[in-house]
Design a protein around this motif. Structure first.
Motif, PDB file in Angstrom:
ATOM      1  N   GLY A   1      34.367   7.552  -6.757  1.00 46.22           N
ATOM      2  CA  GLY A   1      34.008   8.607  -5.942  1.00 46.22           C
ATOM      3  C   GLY A   1      34.744   9.961  -6.315  1.00 46.22           C
ATOM      4  O   GLY A   1      35.044  10.342  -7.278  1.00 46.22           O
TER       5      GLY A   1
ATOM      6  N   SER B   1      29.993   4.052  -1.507  1.00 44.78           N
ATOM      7  CA  SER B   1      29.759   5.455  -2.037  1.00 44.78           C
ATOM      8  C   SER B   1      29.457   6.366  -0.958  1.00 44.78           C
ATOM      9  O   SER B   1      29.876   7.825  -0.949  1.00 44.78           O
ATOM     10  N   THR B   2      29.045   5.910   0.171  1.00 40.56           N
ATOM     11  CA  THR B   2      29.117   7.137   1.423  1.00 40.56           C
ATOM     12  C   THR B   2      30.104   6.982   2.204  1.00 40.56           C
ATOM     13  O   THR B   2      30.030   7.777   3.349  1.00 40.56           O
ATOM     14  N   SER B   3      31.102   6.112   2.235  1.00 42.74           N
ATOM     15  CA  SER B   3      32.319   5.947   3.046  1.00 42.74           C
ATOM     16  C   SER B   3      33.096   7.200   3.021  1.00 42.74           C
ATOM     17  O   SER B   3      33.164   7.796   1.774  1.00 42.74           O
ATOM     18  N   THR B   4      33.591   7.723   4.159  1.00 44.55           N
ATOM     19  CA  THR B   4      34.308   9.020   4.212  1.00 44.55           C
ATOM     20  C   THR B   4      35.423   8.802   5.276  1.00 44.55           C
ATOM     21  O   THR B   4      35.063   8.213   6.189  1.00 44.55           O
TER      22      THR B   4
ATOM     23  N   GLY C   1      33.258   6.610  -2.290  1.00 45.44           N
ATOM     24  CA  GLY C   1      33.155   7.724  -1.381  1.00 45.44           C
ATOM     25  C   GLY C   1      34.136   8.850  -1.639  1.00 45.44           C
ATOM     26  O   GLY C   1      34.603   9.279  -2.677  1.00 45.44           O
ATOM     27  N   THR C   2      34.444   9.478  -0.162  1.00 41.89           N
ATOM     28  CA  THR C   2      35.205  10.663  -0.363  1.00 41.89           C
ATOM     29  C   THR C   2      36.274  10.809   0.806  1.00 41.89           C
ATOM     30  O   THR C   2      35.909  10.105   1.746  1.00 41.89           O
TER      31      THR C   2
ATOM     32  N   SER D   1      32.792   4.551   7.752  1.00 44.84           N
ATOM     33  CA  SER D   1      33.540   5.692   7.673  1.00 44.84           C
ATOM     34  C   SER D   1      34.645   6.044   8.991  1.00 44.84           C
ATOM     35  O   SER D   1      34.320   5.383   9.940  1.00 44.84           O
TER      36      SER D   1
ATOM     37  N   THR E   1      30.391  12.870  -9.448  1.00 47.22           N
ATOM     38  CA  THR E   1      29.552  12.119  -8.361  1.00 47.22           C
ATOM     39  C   THR E   1      28.479  13.277  -8.033  1.00 47.22           C
ATOM     40  O   THR E   1      28.660  14.212  -7.833  1.00 47.22           O
TER      41      THR E   1
ATOM     42  N   ASN F   1      29.733   0.326   4.275  1.00 42.36           N
ATOM     43  CA  ASN F   1      28.922   1.245   5.036  1.00 42.36           C
ATOM     44  C   ASN F   1      29.860   1.911   6.310  1.00 42.36           C
ATOM     45  O   ASN F   1      29.147   2.241   7.338  1.00 42.36           O
TER      46      ASN F   1
END
Length: 673
Positions: free
Chosen positions: A411, A344-347, A389-390, A326, A463, A324
């Motif tokens: 990702g 999956s939401t890490s950037t 993530g992205t 970034s 994704t 969780n």
């Protein structure tokens, strides 16, 4: 227990944060905002400052303020609890046995950073130290034989009589396939037959004998008495499939598995290699252990007391859980028996200059049904360093010794560059040095060697909510692949996907090492298997590969719109004449023999301007030393179809064939350090 010597390497004044000078009215407004909302005050603080530095040391205290080396926290997690955007955690030398889970993320321009202090040697360990060892006696063997009568008169009882077996009471869970034990930071292995030795990528191998059937292994070397292996576990490997199963029945000379391993019916039985475990009677060799989950008892073979060594067992999967998080950086740390995972939401997370050993471990690899293709993907998406993530990056790191991947890129728009990865995928599945999933991923200038199957396993996925794009796999040096599995390559991709122009270019791919004792099959530099389409495979160089630098397999579904340009080292194609289509695929400007082209050209593939080294000497600078640049007299000069972005740079009027343009600076591959 490890004795941690704390040496403070940081001296100087405390790093303090202050608000920028402001008018009295502005200060009053800020004070009112802080009183009304602590979160708002935190935001104002970081808008006006560059971030706080916190310190961690084994001799510290989590009740200290952490604002200086003299008042350091004891745990990295304490830093993770308090740090916000722009903050840095400087970590002093020592071993930290914890999983760090950040409470906050950084922001653009203000990352949260976890970093080794200058000159510090920092290890984040996934293990717990073991103690309380006692030497196993003949009386203990008698007690064990009450539930396992085969423990008596076994190699184990002989080792006990010689004084080489010790045990301790420890709860390592109910599943022995997840147990991992270390002595002095080297991994011990579970007791098994045959004894494989301690090189995980070069084990001693036993093969099934004549008379073996789908679920039965016959082998005269199986000398244990009837029933000995009942309830044990079997690891089998053949072709491209490794699998695990249980032993339903056994006799001298044979074992019968609970189910036929996937795909074994398609191979010659003597190509099936296997190992058996799960029986204490095999505990008889250096570096071996056996765990009894019912008794919570760990047994260890050691020629002297384990108390004279550092013995540890894996207790945690992750060193950092960035699921969780970034805009978070982890820099200059050692990872032992643990890994790092983003979500999956890490950037914009960055992992830099890490040294990771024993990243992931498991020995149960059977998944899915029992047909071909099952149980090959254990660990592909969730082992090694996992970047989901992205726009996340791993760079300048040295990663080794993993049952699964070195790195997994899930990702989209994630990057792996300048890493050294070796001795991974020691379970021989579709895990890899770098497993590339998702799309729009970048893999540049990595050195990968000694892997169970492929150096890079290039798959395809999308994704939700993001626009798919092509991958770039370039300037990697990959060698010694296929050590535990066949039908693979330095860079392997499958099956039936539109790769949207993904480019595999400027890679060195060499010394594929087919599994000892099995029929060699399909070991190439780059292998586009089972109908991959819209790939550019260009400017790659390979040597010592069974099927050459490039292999295309269009069997069944065909493959379309691939460009195979300016590669050096030959290629193999697999297409059924009159059946498999290859429309839009072009094979131009390559140097080396090409086999299997009849079926491919019949399906629409076009070949032109290729030089067959079986009939024409390309006159390389020094082929014996793998220097495939062109000499002045080479017939590959002025001979290529010009392809913008592929064969630019020749000093001749027309580009050269092969991966090196005449007169151009020689490109290099691998980690740049």
């Amino acid at each position: 227990m490890l004795n941690i010597l704390y040496r403070s390497r940081i001296s100087g004044t405390r790093a303090r944060r202050g608000l920028l000078s402001a008018a009295a009215g502005a200060i009053a407004v800020l004070s009112m905002a802080a009183a009304a909302s602590p979160a708002a005050a935190q935001g104002h603080r970081h808008a006006a400052a560059t971030g706080q530095t916190y310190y961690v040391a084994p001799s510290g205290s989590d009740t200290a303020d952490g604002l200086a080396a003299a008042t350091a926290f004891q745990h990295i997690q304490k830093c993770a609890d308090v740090m916000v955007a722009g903050d840095t955690c400087l970590i002093e030398s020592g071993t930290y046995r914890e999983t760090v889970t950040p409470a906050h993320s950084g922001s653009s321009g203000l990352p949260i950073t976890y970093r080794a202090a200058p000159g510090a040697d920092v290890t984040i360990s996934g293990t717990s130290a073991l103690s309380g060892w006692s030497q196993v006696t003949g009386a203990d063997v008698t007690a064990i034989a009450q539930s396992d009568p085969y423990a008596q008169d076994s190699l184990f009882s002989d080792a006990v009589a010689a004084g080489h077996v010790w045990s301790t009471d420890v709860d390592l869970g109910s599943d022995p396939t997840t147990v991992q034990v270390f002595t002095d930071r080297a991994m011990d292995i579970e007791a098994q037959w045959p004894y494989p030795g301690l090189d995980l990528l070069n084990p001693a191998i036993e093969h099934a004998g004549a008379g073996s059937a789908d679920a039965t292994i016959d082998d005269a070397a199986l000398t244990r008495p009837a029933g000995y292996w009942n309830g044990g576990r079997a690891l089998t490997g053949y072709w491209y499939v490794s699998a695990t199963s249980t032993v339903a029945a056994s006799d001298t000379g044979s074992v019968t598995l609970s189910a036929a391993p996937p795909c074994v019916h398609k191979v010659v039985p003597t190509d099936t290699r296997y190992a058996l475990s799960g029986k204490i009677g095999e505990l008889a060799n250096p570096g071996e252990w056996f765990y009894d989950p019912a008794a919570h008892r760990l047994y260890l073979y050691s020629t002297d007391s384990p108390a004279q060594h550092t013995v540890e067992a894996k207790a945690r999967q992750r060193a950092f859980d960035l699921t969780n998080a970034s805009y978070t950086s982890v820099v200059g740390l050692n990872l032992f028996a643990s890994t790092i995972t983003t979500g999956s939401t890490s950037t914009h997370d960055t992992l830099d200059t890490l040294t990771g050993t024993y990243l992931s471990h498991y020995t149960d690899i059977t998944q899915g049904a029992t047909d071909c293709g099952s149980s090959v993907d254990r660990g592909v998406g969730d082992t090694g360093i996992v970047l989901n993530g992205t726009y996340n990056t791993i760079v300048n790191s040295d990663l080794s010794l993993s049952a699964g991947n070195g790195i997994a890129l899930a990702g989209q728009n994630n990057t792996a560059t300048d890493n050294i990865i070796h001795d991974v995928d020691y379970m021989g599945t579709y895990a890899a040095g770098i497993a590339v999933m998702g799309n729009s991923q970048t893999v540049l200038n990595n050195t990968i060697y000694r892997v169970g199957r492929s150096g890079i396993n290039l798959q395809w996925g999308t994704t939700s909510g993001l626009t798919a794009g092509k991958d770039r796999i370039a300037y990697n040096d990959i060698s010694q692949y296929a050590r535990l599995s066949l039908d693979t390559a330095g860079i392997y991709t499958c099956c039936g996907a539109d790769m949207m122009g993904t480019s595999v270019d400027h890679n060195l791919l060499h010394d594929g090492t087919p599994t000892p004792g099995v029929t060699p099959f399909a070991v190439a530099g780059v292998y586009a298997d089972n109908g991959q389409s819209d790939l550019v495979i260009a400017d790659n160089v390979g040597w010592n590969n069974l099927q050459g630098t490039v292999m295309l397999n269009g069997l069944g579904s065909g493959s379309y719109n691939n460009g195979v340009y300016n590669n050096t080292g030959g290629m193999t194609m697999m297409y059924v004449k009159g059946t498999d289509q290859s429309t839009g695929t072009k094979i131009y400007n390559n140097i080396g023999p090409i086999t299997g082209s009849d079926g491919a050209t019949d399906g629409g593939l076009v070949m032109s301007n290729n030089l067959d080294t079986a009939t024409t000497d390309p006159l390389f600078v020094d082929a014996a030393d793998h220097d495939y640049e062109l000499t002045a007299a080479s017939p590959a000069r002025n001979a290529a179809i010009p392809l913008a972005g592929v064969n630019d740079g020749s000093t001749d009027a027309v580009p050269s064939l092969g991966a090196y343009q005449y007169g151009a600076a020689k490109w290099t591959a691998g980690a740049r350090r």
